[in-house]
Motif scaffolding. Structure first.
Motif, short mmCIF file in Angstrom:
data_model
loop_
_atom_site.label_atom_id
_atom_site.label_comp_id
_atom_site.label_asym_id
_atom_site.label_seq_id
_atom_site.Cartn_x
_atom_site.Cartn_y
_atom_site.Cartn_z
N GLY A 1 12.07 -5.85 -31.59
CA GLY A 1 11.97 -4.42 -31.34
C GLY A 1 12.34 -4.10 -29.91
O GLY A 1 12.69 -4.98 -29.13
N THR A 2 12.21 -2.84 -29.57
CA THR A 2 12.51 -2.38 -28.21
C THR A 2 11.21 -1.94 -27.55
O THR A 2 10.47 -1.11 -28.09
CB THR A 2 13.52 -1.22 -28.23
N SER B 1 0.81 -1.21 0.00
CA SER B 1 0.00 0.00 0.00
C SER B 1 0.85 1.27 0.00
O SER B 1 0.37 2.33 -0.40
CB SER B 1 -0.94 0.02 1.21
N VAL B 2 2.12 1.17 0.42
CA VAL B 2 3.00 2.35 0.43
C VAL B 2 4.18 2.23 -0.53
O VAL B 2 4.70 3.25 -0.99
CB VAL B 2 3.54 2.65 1.86
N MET B 3 4.62 1.00 -0.83
CA MET B 3 5.77 0.80 -1.72
C MET B 3 5.55 -0.46 -2.55
O MET B 3 6.38 -1.34 -2.64
CB MET B 3 7.06 0.70 -0.90
N GLY B 4 4.37 -0.53 -3.19
CA GLY B 4 4.07 -1.68 -4.02
C GLY B 4 4.84 -1.62 -5.33
O GLY B 4 5.19 -0.55 -5.82
N HIS B 5 5.14 -2.80 -5.87
CA HIS B 5 5.83 -2.89 -7.17
C HIS B 5 5.18 -3.97 -8.02
O HIS B 5 4.74 -5.01 -7.52
CB HIS B 5 7.31 -3.26 -7.00
N ASN B 6 5.14 -3.71 -9.30
CA ASN B 6 4.83 -4.73 -10.28
C ASN B 6 5.80 -4.56 -11.43
O ASN B 6 6.62 -3.62 -11.46
CB ASN B 6 3.36 -4.66 -10.75
N TRP B 7 5.77 -5.48 -12.37
CA TRP B 7 6.58 -5.40 -13.58
C TRP B 7 5.58 -5.47 -14.72
O TRP B 7 4.81 -6.43 -14.83
CB TRP B 7 7.57 -6.56 -13.65
N SER B 8 5.56 -4.43 -15.56
CA SER B 8 4.61 -4.34 -16.66
C SER B 8 5.35 -4.09 -17.96
O SER B 8 6.19 -3.20 -18.03
CB SER B 8 3.64 -3.18 -16.43
N LEU B 9 5.03 -4.88 -18.97
CA LEU B 9 5.62 -4.72 -20.30
C LEU B 9 4.60 -4.03 -21.20
O LEU B 9 3.48 -4.53 -21.38
CB LEU B 9 6.02 -6.08 -20.88
N LEU B 10 5.00 -2.90 -21.74
CA LEU B 10 4.10 -2.10 -22.57
C LEU B 10 4.27 -2.45 -24.05
O LEU B 10 5.34 -2.87 -24.49
CB LEU B 10 4.38 -0.62 -22.39
N THR B 11 3.22 -2.19 -24.82
CA THR B 11 3.30 -2.34 -26.27
C THR B 11 4.20 -1.23 -26.82
O THR B 11 4.45 -0.23 -26.13
CB THR B 11 1.90 -2.25 -26.92
N GLN B 12 4.65 -1.38 -28.04
CA GLN B 12 5.54 -0.37 -28.63
C GLN B 12 4.86 0.97 -28.82
O GLN B 12 5.50 2.01 -28.77
CB GLN B 12 6.12 -0.87 -29.95
N ASN B 13 3.55 0.98 -29.03
CA ASN B 13 2.86 2.25 -29.26
C ASN B 13 2.36 2.91 -27.97
O ASN B 13 1.74 3.95 -28.01
CB ASN B 13 1.69 2.06 -30.24
N LYS C 1 14.37 -1.19 -20.64
CA LYS C 1 14.14 -1.61 -22.01
C LYS C 1 14.08 -3.14 -22.09
O LYS C 1 14.93 -3.83 -21.54
CB LYS C 1 15.26 -1.11 -22.94
N PHE C 2 13.08 -3.62 -22.79
CA PHE C 2 12.89 -5.04 -23.06
C PHE C 2 13.19 -5.20 -24.54
O PHE C 2 12.40 -4.78 -25.38
CB PHE C 2 11.46 -5.45 -22.72
N ILE C 3 14.33 -5.75 -24.86
CA ILE C 3 14.80 -5.81 -26.25
C ILE C 3 14.56 -7.23 -26.79
O ILE C 3 15.06 -8.20 -26.24
CB ILE C 3 16.27 -5.41 -26.35
N VAL C 4 13.80 -7.28 -27.87
CA VAL C 4 13.50 -8.54 -28.53
C VAL C 4 14.31 -8.61 -29.81
O VAL C 4 14.18 -7.75 -30.67
CB VAL C 4 11.98 -8.70 -28.81
N PHE D 1 -0.75 -3.07 -22.64
CA PHE D 1 0.09 -3.99 -21.87
C PHE D 1 0.22 -5.32 -22.60
O PHE D 1 -0.76 -5.88 -23.06
CB PHE D 1 -0.52 -4.25 -20.50
N ILE D 2 1.45 -5.82 -22.66
CA ILE D 2 1.69 -7.16 -23.20
C ILE D 2 1.57 -8.18 -22.07
O ILE D 2 0.99 -9.24 -22.22
CB ILE D 2 3.08 -7.25 -23.87
N ALA D 3 2.14 -7.84 -20.92
CA ALA D 3 2.11 -8.72 -19.75
C ALA D 3 2.41 -7.88 -18.52
O ALA D 3 3.01 -6.81 -18.61
CB ALA D 3 3.15 -9.82 -19.90
#
Length: 166
Positions: free
Chosen positions: A144-145, A82-94, A162-165, A121-123
């Motif tokens: 892509g990046t 609730s004060v320092m939450g984290h997730n990992w989100s991969l965004l689409t290129q656009n 950066k998530f480089i494919v 979001f991709i994932a």
């Protein structure tokens, strides 16, 4: 007199060598440059951590197009989500990171993933508090990046990469 100067010179040169050796060791211990741990060509197993200082331990991840990605996020901090939450989100290129980040800050009801932006979001992992972890699996997108980020309010400014494919 010459003996004293030679001894002083030898001692000071010896100290410089130790400093150079230390500098080389420091320069070679960079975790961010480490590639994804890959079990085989079909699966990339990646572990990334987030901490109470709002930092991921990796700023770049590389995978192959079409590869199965098994990503584990570990919140190595101690603070509650609730004060320092984290997730990992991969965004689409656009997807624009700032736009997604600002909209995410208003999406507490949906774990800071805006319902009207799911197509950006991709994932993503679930939102975690200190000591928690989550593992997700997804197929790497086209070459892509891409940008990855934490969607907790304000965190994207520091927690991104950066998530480089290839």
């Amino acid at each position: 007199m010459i003996l004293v100067l030679a001894t002083a010179l030898a001692i000071s040169c010896g100290d410089n060598k130790k400093e150079e050796k230390t500098e080389v060791k420091i320069g070679t211990q960079i975790e961010e440059a480490a590639p994804a741990q890959t079990t085989d060509d079909k699966v990339a197993e990646i572990t990334i951590t987030g901490n109470d200082q709002m930092k991921f331990d990796k700023s770049e991840i590389r995978v192959k197009a079409g590869q199965k990605v098994k990503l584990t996020l570990k919140h190595v901090g101690k603070m509650d989500k609730s004060v320092m939450g984290h997730n990992w989100s991969l965004l689409t290129q656009n997807a624009d990171m700032a736009t997604v980040g600002q909209a995410s800050a208003l999406a507490a009801d949906t774990d800071y993933i805006p319902a009207d932006m799911k197509d950006k979001f991709i994932a993503h992992t679930k939102m975690l508090g200190g000591g928690e972890s989550d593992t997700i699996e997804f197929d790497a997108p086209a070459p892509g990046t891409y940008t990855f980020m934490c969607t907790f309010p304000g965190h994207y400014a520091l927690m991104q990469g950066k998530f480089i494919v290839e």
